[in-house]
Design a protein around this motif. Structure first.
Motif, PDB file in Angstrom:
ATOM      1  N   THR A 181      -0.231   3.924  -1.073  1.00 27.32           N
ATOM      2  CA  THR A 181       0.997   4.661  -1.379  1.00 27.32           C
ATOM      3  C   THR A 181       2.180   3.802  -0.973  1.00 27.32           C
ATOM      4  O   THR A 181       2.048   2.906  -0.138  1.00 27.32           O
ATOM      5  CB  THR A 181       1.044   6.016  -0.658  1.00 27.32           C
ATOM      6  N   SER A 182       3.324   4.044  -1.546  1.00 24.37           N
ATOM      7  CA  SER A 182       4.512   3.269  -1.217  1.00 24.37           C
ATOM      8  C   SER A 182       5.251   3.900  -0.050  1.00 24.37           C
ATOM      9  O   SER A 182       5.269   5.125   0.112  1.00 24.37           O
ATOM     10  CB  SER A 182       5.437   3.172  -2.439  1.00 24.37           C
ATOM     11  N   ALA A 203      -0.239  10.059  -3.188  1.00 25.96           N
ATOM     12  CA  ALA A 203      -0.723   8.685  -3.231  1.00 25.96           C
ATOM     13  C   ALA A 203      -1.517   8.429  -4.508  1.00 25.96           C
ATOM     14  O   ALA A 203      -1.758   9.327  -5.319  1.00 25.96           O
ATOM     15  CB  ALA A 203      -1.593   8.405  -2.003  1.00 25.96           C
ATOM     16  N   PHE A 204      -1.945   7.182  -4.664  1.00 25.35           N
ATOM     17  CA  PHE A 204      -2.789   6.818  -5.792  1.00 25.35           C
ATOM     18  C   PHE A 204      -4.202   7.360  -5.596  1.00 25.35           C
ATOM     19  O   PHE A 204      -4.639   7.620  -4.473  1.00 25.35           O
ATOM     20  CB  PHE A 204      -2.844   5.304  -5.949  1.00 25.35           C
ATOM     21  N   PRO A 234       2.037   6.876  -8.840  1.00 26.52           N
ATOM     22  CA  PRO A 234       1.075   7.303  -9.862  1.00 26.52           C
ATOM     23  C   PRO A 234       1.708   7.547 -11.224  1.00 26.52           C
ATOM     24  O   PRO A 234       1.060   7.322 -12.257  1.00 26.52           O
ATOM     25  CB  PRO A 234       0.499   8.591  -9.268  1.00 26.52           C
ATOM     26  N   GLU A 235       2.960   7.957 -11.237  1.00 20.32           N
ATOM     27  CA  GLU A 235       3.600   8.254 -12.518  1.00 20.32           C
ATOM     28  C   GLU A 235       4.278   7.038 -13.146  1.00 20.32           C
ATOM     29  O   GLU A 235       4.791   7.118 -14.267  1.00 20.32           O
ATOM     30  CB  GLU A 235       4.622   9.383 -12.360  1.00 20.32           C
ATOM     31  N   VAL A 262      -1.897   2.924   3.812  1.00 16.48           N
ATOM     32  CA  VAL A 262      -2.092   3.759   5.001  1.00 16.48           C
ATOM     33  C   VAL A 262      -3.590   3.739   5.267  1.00 16.48           C
ATOM     34  O   VAL A 262      -4.363   4.352   4.535  1.00 16.48           O
ATOM     35  CB  VAL A 262      -1.587   5.197   4.792  1.00 16.48           C
ATOM     36  N   ASN A 263      -3.996   3.011   6.304  1.00 18.43           N
ATOM     37  CA  ASN A 263      -5.430   2.801   6.491  1.00 18.43           C
ATOM     38  C   ASN A 263      -6.110   4.025   7.091  1.00 18.43           C
ATOM     39  O   ASN A 263      -5.481   5.032   7.419  1.00 18.43           O
ATOM     40  CB  ASN A 263      -5.703   1.525   7.298  1.00 18.43           C
ATOM     41  N   VAL A 264      -7.415   3.920   7.240  1.00 16.50           N
ATOM     42  CA  VAL A 264      -8.204   5.077   7.639  1.00 16.50           C
ATOM     43  C   VAL A 264      -7.829   5.559   9.041  1.00 16.50           C
ATOM     44  O   VAL A 264      -7.794   6.765   9.304  1.00 16.50           O
ATOM     45  CB  VAL A 264      -9.708   4.754   7.527  1.00 16.50           C
ATOM     46  N   ARG A 265      -7.508   4.651   9.941  1.00 20.28           N
ATOM     47  CA  ARG A 265      -7.127   5.072  11.299  1.00 20.28           C
ATOM     48  C   ARG A 265      -5.788   5.809  11.286  1.00 20.28           C
ATOM     49  O   ARG A 265      -5.634   6.822  11.966  1.00 20.28           O
ATOM     50  CB  ARG A 265      -7.077   3.855  12.222  1.00 20.28           C
ATOM     51  N   SER A 266      -4.841   5.301  10.507  1.00 23.33           N
ATOM     52  CA  SER A 266      -3.554   5.982  10.409  1.00 23.33           C
ATOM     53  C   SER A 266      -3.712   7.364   9.789  1.00 23.33           C
ATOM     54  O   SER A 266      -3.050   8.328  10.194  1.00 23.33           O
ATOM     55  CB  SER A 266      -2.573   5.138   9.588  1.00 23.33           C
ATOM     56  N   MET A 267      -4.604   7.483   8.814  1.00 34.21           N
ATOM     57  CA  MET A 267      -4.830   8.793   8.214  1.00 34.21           C
ATOM     58  C   MET A 267      -5.486   9.744   9.207  1.00 34.21           C
ATOM     59  O   MET A 267      -5.282  10.965   9.132  1.00 34.21           O
ATOM     60  CB  MET A 267      -5.675   8.660   6.954  1.00 34.21           C
TER      61      MET A 267
END
Length: 570
Positions: free
Chosen positions: A113-114, A72-73, A226-227, A51-56
């Motif tokens: 993130t997935s 997310a990671f 992450p887990e 999820v890139n910076v623009r999407s965020m």
């Protein structure tokens, strides 16, 4: 059998990230929508990873950024690595711009993130109805709307939905696109690939040298959550039905790994590469993979789809609420088609380079001529210039009022030539965005000395914040925790140092907010502008550009190891 009938202003077809984000955006704009998805539930596969910076920035506006980041990671996973096997040493590594570390050009940071972690968050972001297990099988346009026929796929009776507009986010094999007879341009299928989701104790490698993706000579690996949990993907072998997937993945882990992969699930898929010939047919509009199928290498596809619906949903709201004419929807394709073509060019270049390097490395290993000092890196600096592509677009359409004072030759290349033919750098950059300067990747990066990922002089695409029409709103902090981007929302925004000097036009139907821009006009410096244009607008824009320039020249801005450009924020 009786056919039930319902209605909605907008029918969204497809329940992936693009369709779910469109549903949330329309809800924020007060537009009721119905989303239908042919599968019985959200996808269990990880699929998209970035999820890139623009999407965020879009998700920040929807109030979702913190929730997405929490699942997310950690930022240190915002990196790619290249090895012979997962257990081997790095030949090269590089940070993902805007993910590995914050960038001064944005109030947010992208995440790894997935997709199966992202989608539940998006599903919960709105209360608009969703029908799973409902497949669109027919579409008929009427003078005042569209009638869609849905098949219950064994879970119920067929139904009919009447909508003013259809937003098709139903994937690369879009039923809506096919029913409308919209063609595509591009290489098409680049090959068959397989994703293997597996479990293995790989924590000792992941913890010491984290990455979002590990490219190897025998396929690519990605940590899923992450887990725990992992995925491998690579070309599908000829006899896929009898393939020993556990053995294939285990060999790619490395002979000294001492780990056996336990396969959880396997998915075969085709890597497609094309752009639809048009994004609109009457009252149906294409978005995401339905409009442009982009190879996954570089993480550009899903994010381009999110930018599509961010561009489209406010326009649908304007038409449906009555403060914009139907012609506004024509600007959606005018603005987004060139972006899709530029995105596809870059993604195809990424995929072809990776495939070529992996194949050559396998040949070297097979022949015993594997010189570790002469390993080609499976990415170029353009792979990491995403900020230039996602923030650097200039829109030119009838929805953008041009300014004769600032009009320059900075339009994104419309890509009227073959949209999938990767071109060498021409001073405008492979993305079609103007090359206005360079930065070196890896500056201030503790692992910058590993590999060959530095940007050569003249090959980067710099980000020059500007308030010119058609560009993304530049980010500046107006107050602690409040960005200029936060002033944009379900309304038009007027930024001015003198809010008291502006009055709303009586009876104006469009939503408008006036926001104070830090600073006040100087009484000793009269503001002048072209005849017939309000001089205060020129003053506000000049002050905003000056603030952007001042912010960019700060030491914290100069030290960032990224490359970027500007883009629309409507």
């Amino acid at each position: 059998m009786a056919v039930t009938e319902t209605s909605a202003p907008v029918l969204i077809v497809g329940g992936g990230p693009v369709g779910l984000t469109a549903r949330a955006l329309l809800a924020r704009w007060g537009v009721p929508a119905l989303l239908v998805e042919r599968h019985a539930e959200l996808s269990p596969f990880p699929r998209s990873r970035l999820v890139n910076v623009r999407s965020m920035e879009i998700y920040r506006r929807l109030g979702l950024a913190d929730r997405i980041t929490a699942r997310a990671f950690a930022p240190e996973y915002g990196r790619v690595r290249f090895r012979d096997t997962l257990h081997g040493r790095d030949f090269a590594t590089a940070a993902m711009a805007g993910v590995r570390a914050p960038v001064p050009e944005s109030p947010v940071t992208g995440v790894v993130t997935s997709q199966d972690r992202l989608e539940p968050t998006l599903l919960g972001a709105a209360d608009a109805p969703v029908r799973f297990g409902a497949e669109l099988v027919g579409l008929t346009e009427e003078p005042d709307g569209v009638v869609a026929l849905l098949d219950g796929r064994g879970q119920g009776a067929a139904s009919r939905v009447r909508a003013r507009y259809v937003l098709a986010a139903d994937g690369a094999n879009s039923t809506v696109r096919q029913l409308l007879g919209i063609g595509t341009t591009g290489p098409g299928a680049l090959g068959g690939f397989t994703t293997v989701v597996f479990d293995a104790d790989l924590g000792r490698w992941c913890a010491r040298q984290p990455a979002g993706v590990y490219f190897t000579a025998h396929g690519s690996f990605a940590p899923l959550y992450p887990e725990g949990g992992w995925a491998w993907f690579g070309p599908t072998p000829e006899d896929a039905a009898h393939a020993d997937w556990s053995g294939i993945v285990t060999r790619a882990l490395g002979p000294d790994a001492g780990v056996r992969a336990e396969v959880v699930r396997v998915q075969h898929w085709v890597m497609n590469a094309f752009v639809a010939d048009r994004f609109r047919h009457g009252r149906a509009l294409l978005a995401g993979d339905a409009a442009h199928a982009v190879p996954i290498i570089g993480g550009l596809g899903m994010n381009a789809g999110l930018a599509d619906v961010h561009n489209l949903c406010w326009k649908l709201a304007g038409v449906l609420h009555g403060w914009a004419g139907p012609g506004l929807l024509e600007t959606y394709g005018t603005e987004r088609l060139p972006v899709a073509r530029a995105t596809l060019r870059q993604a195809v270049a990424n995929a072809r380079l990776l495939g070529r390097v992996q194949s050559r490395r396998r040949e070297q290993l097979g022949s015993g001529a594997a010189d570790s000092d002469a390993v080609e890196t499976p990415w170029s600096e353009r792979y990491f210039a995403q900020l230039g592509l996602v923030l650097g677009v200039t829109y030119r359409s009838t929805a953008v009022l041009p300014d004769p004072d600032t009009a320059t030759a900075t339009e994104t290349d419309t890509g009227t030539d073959d949209p999938t033919n990767p071109r060498p750098g021409t001073g405008r950059g492979d993305t079609g965005a103007p090359a206005a300067g360079t930065r070196t990747y890896g500056a201030g990066d503790p692992e910058a000395g590993t590999g060959t990922h530095g940007a050569a002089a003249g090959t980067g695409t710099d980000y020059v914040p500007t308030a010119e029409p058609g560009r993304r709103m530049p980010h500046l902090w107006l107050a602690p925790g409040r960005s200029t981007l936060d002033t944009c929302g379900e309304w038009f925004t007027l930024l001015t140092p003198d809010p008291a000097g502006w009055t709303r036009h009586p009876g104006a139907p469009w939503p408008l907010r006036v926001e104070r821009l830090p600073g006040t006009p100087s009484p000793r410096s009269p503001v002048r502008g072209p005849p017939g244009r309000d001089p205060r607008a020129a003053h506000s824009r000049a002050r905003f550009n000056a603030m952007c320039s001042s912010s960019r020249s700060s030491p914290s801005s100069r030290s960032r190891p990224v490359s970027c450009s500007t883009r629309d924020s409507r």
